[in-house]
Scaffold this motif. Structure first.
Motif, PDB file in Angstrom:
ATOM      1  N   PHE A  45      70.818  63.067 -17.487  1.00  0.00           N
ATOM      2  CA  PHE A  45      71.295  61.813 -16.892  1.00  0.00           C
ATOM      3  C   PHE A  45      71.534  62.087 -15.417  1.00  0.00           C
ATOM      4  N   ALA A  46      70.964  61.262 -14.553  1.00  0.00           N
ATOM      5  CA  ALA A  46      71.070  61.481 -13.106  1.00  0.00           C
ATOM      6  C   ALA A  46      71.970  60.420 -12.471  1.00  0.00           C
ATOM      7  N   LEU A  47      72.939  60.879 -11.674  1.00  0.00           N
ATOM      8  CA  LEU A  47      73.911  60.000 -11.020  1.00  0.00           C
ATOM      9  C   LEU A  47      73.836  60.176  -9.508  1.00  0.00           C
ATOM     10  N   GLY A  48      73.578  59.098  -8.796  1.00  0.00           N
ATOM     11  CA  GLY A  48      73.529  59.136  -7.341  1.00  0.00           C
ATOM     12  C   GLY A  48      74.859  58.743  -6.724  1.00  0.00           C
ATOM     13  N   TYR A  49      75.257  59.472  -5.686  1.00  0.00           N
ATOM     14  CA  TYR A  49      76.551  59.219  -5.054  1.00  0.00           C
ATOM     15  C   TYR A  49      76.461  59.439  -3.555  1.00  0.00           C
ATOM     16  N   LEU A  50      77.503  59.002  -2.837  1.00  0.00           N
ATOM     17  CA  LEU A  50      77.669  59.286  -1.418  1.00  0.00           C
ATOM     18  C   LEU A  50      78.763  60.330  -1.252  1.00  0.00           C
ATOM     19  N   THR A  51      78.736  61.037  -0.142  1.00  0.00           N
ATOM     20  CA  THR A  51      79.748  62.072   0.103  1.00  0.00           C
ATOM     21  C   THR A  51      81.025  61.410   0.591  1.00  0.00           C
ATOM     22  N   THR A  52      81.790  60.917  -0.361  1.00  0.00           N
ATOM     23  CA  THR A  52      83.015  60.187  -0.075  1.00  0.00           C
ATOM     24  C   THR A  52      83.991  60.376  -1.220  1.00  0.00           C
ATOM     25  N   THR A  53      85.279  60.363  -0.917  1.00  0.00           N
ATOM     26  CA  THR A  53      86.285  60.427  -1.962  1.00  0.00           C
ATOM     27  C   THR A  53      86.256  59.182  -2.846  1.00  0.00           C
ATOM     28  N   SER A  54      85.576  58.140  -2.409  1.00  0.00           N
ATOM     29  CA  SER A  54      85.462  56.918  -3.204  1.00  0.00           C
ATOM     30  C   SER A  54      84.813  57.175  -4.557  1.00  0.00           C
ATOM     31  N   HIS A  55      84.041  58.245  -4.655  1.00  0.00           N
ATOM     32  CA  HIS A  55      83.281  58.520  -5.870  1.00  0.00           C
ATOM     33  C   HIS A  55      83.890  59.655  -6.677  1.00  0.00           C
ATOM     34  N   LEU A  56      85.193  59.832  -6.537  1.00  0.00           N
ATOM     35  CA  LEU A  56      85.857  60.976  -7.154  1.00  0.00           C
ATOM     36  C   LEU A  56      85.814  60.961  -8.678  1.00  0.00           C
TER      37      LEU A  56
END
Length: 363
Positions: A45-56
């Protein structure tokens, strides 16, 4: 202003278990069999994110083994922008992407068959200005942007909020001493970095740029949570291709269960949460602490359909997108079933009860 943050941070540094009530092994096994696969399987399963604490919540779910507990071998893949995340979904590189609410809405409006099925963060964004443009004896206001060059990101909730506030305060957009000149960048990282030059006077932010900005002496014009128009403003959403959710519903329920477990951990394990997030957002622990627990954001897995639907109207009214039927592209059943299954296993967990009350109120 930053509390425990004691020393300035360089702008160049900006991007540089178990549940509280543990689930028994028997209950986990039974749950996986009911939802369609064995606990011993590890489905890619692949999850895309940004380098931000928003995605903790994603970071915690990975580091604390909650994805693995749910039978998912989740790969976390960093991206630079919402557009890249949406493309990653559509070309099959990603199963889930954490995308800002405004770009999620504009992508849907433009015909992209992408469904919102969960949340990640609420509030946490705003604008800062260089200190020389505001008298030291008062707080900055939106009026201080008059005659200034303001860096922002097109197709973002930060930009939408700016447009709404400028209109409300009768401030025109454009060049000149009586107008606000908005300069657009492709990413929040690029926009924030532009403040190092002389051309940009103010800039939008989302976590962790708020604490970095203040540590460098910039002054906050507003945090969205303090503006009545933006109360409970949904930011990053969990987004997937609609067809993928239809075809792999059980996998998405397991994914959501892991996010809910991560939420419980975030609420009950302060120090370890900071450690987990630092592996993905390489900033000083006191900076991460300010961003995560400082009171400006809420990291929450609920889809928050009501708030996002209200935001969609603001997006359309601002001319950001054409109107469309968001009902077809909003799935709350994934979260509802994931939460119900965890409550069945842990009926006395107070955090799960709070999540259920929130869902009942805001779905």
């Amino acid at each position: 202003m930053l509390g425990k943050i004691a020393k300035p941070l360089l702008l160049s540094a900006c991007i540089a278990l178990s549940l509280a009530s543990p689930v028994t092994a028997f209950a986990e096994q039974e749950n996986h069999e009911q939802l369609g696969h064995s606990i011993k399987e590890q489905i890619p399963f692949a999850l895309g994110y940004l380098t931000t604490t928003s995605h903790l919540l994603a970071f915690i779910a990975k580091e604390e083994g909650y994805f693995s507990e749910e039978g998912l071998d989740v790969e976390l893949i960093p991206f630079a922008s919402a557009g890249e995340l949406a493309t990653g979904l559509e070309v099959g590189k990603l199963n889930v992407a954490l995308i800002g609410s405004v770009p999620s809405i504009t992508f849907q409006s433009n015909g992209h068959d992408l469904t919102i099925f969960g949340g990640a963060m609420t509030n946490g964004h705003g604008y800062v200005i260089k200190p020389e443009f505001v008298p030291a004896d008062r707080e900055p206001t939106i009026e201080d942007l008059k005659g200034r060059n303001v860096a922002s990101v097109k197709n973002s909730i930060q930009d939408l909020e700016l447009l709404i506030l400028l209109k409300k305060h009768n401030l025109e957009i454009g060049e000149g001493p009586d107008k606000v000149n908005i300069v657009y960048f492709n990413s929040q990282k690029d926009a924030f970095a532009s403040m190092q030059g002389k051309e940009i006077d103010a800039v939008s932010f989302f976590p962790p740029f708020s604490s970095i900005a203040q540590a460098n002496g910039y002054r906050v014009i507003f945090h969205c949570k303090d503006v009545d128009d933006f109360h409970n403003q949904p930011c990053c959403r969990q987004v997937a291709e609609s067809s993928a959710i239809d075809e792999r519903k059980d996998d998405y329920i397991h994914f959501e269960r892991a996010f809910i477990k991560a939420y419980i951990f975030y609420k009950t394990n302060h120090e370890k949460t900071i450690q987990d997030v630092k592996k993905y957002v390489n900033l000083a622990p006191e900076t991460l602490d300010f961003e995560i627990y400082g009171g400006f954001t809420s990291n929450h897995p609920d889809p928050d359909k009501q708030a996002t639907t209200k935001l969609k109207k603001q997006v359309v009214d601002a001319g950001y997108a054409n109107d469309y039927d968001i009902e077809k592209l909003y799935n709350t059943s994934i979260y509802e079933q994931a939460l119900a299954s965890l409550i069945k296993e842990n009926p006395d967990d107070p955090i799960l009860k709070d999540l259920q009350e929130h869902f009942n109120k805001f779905q």
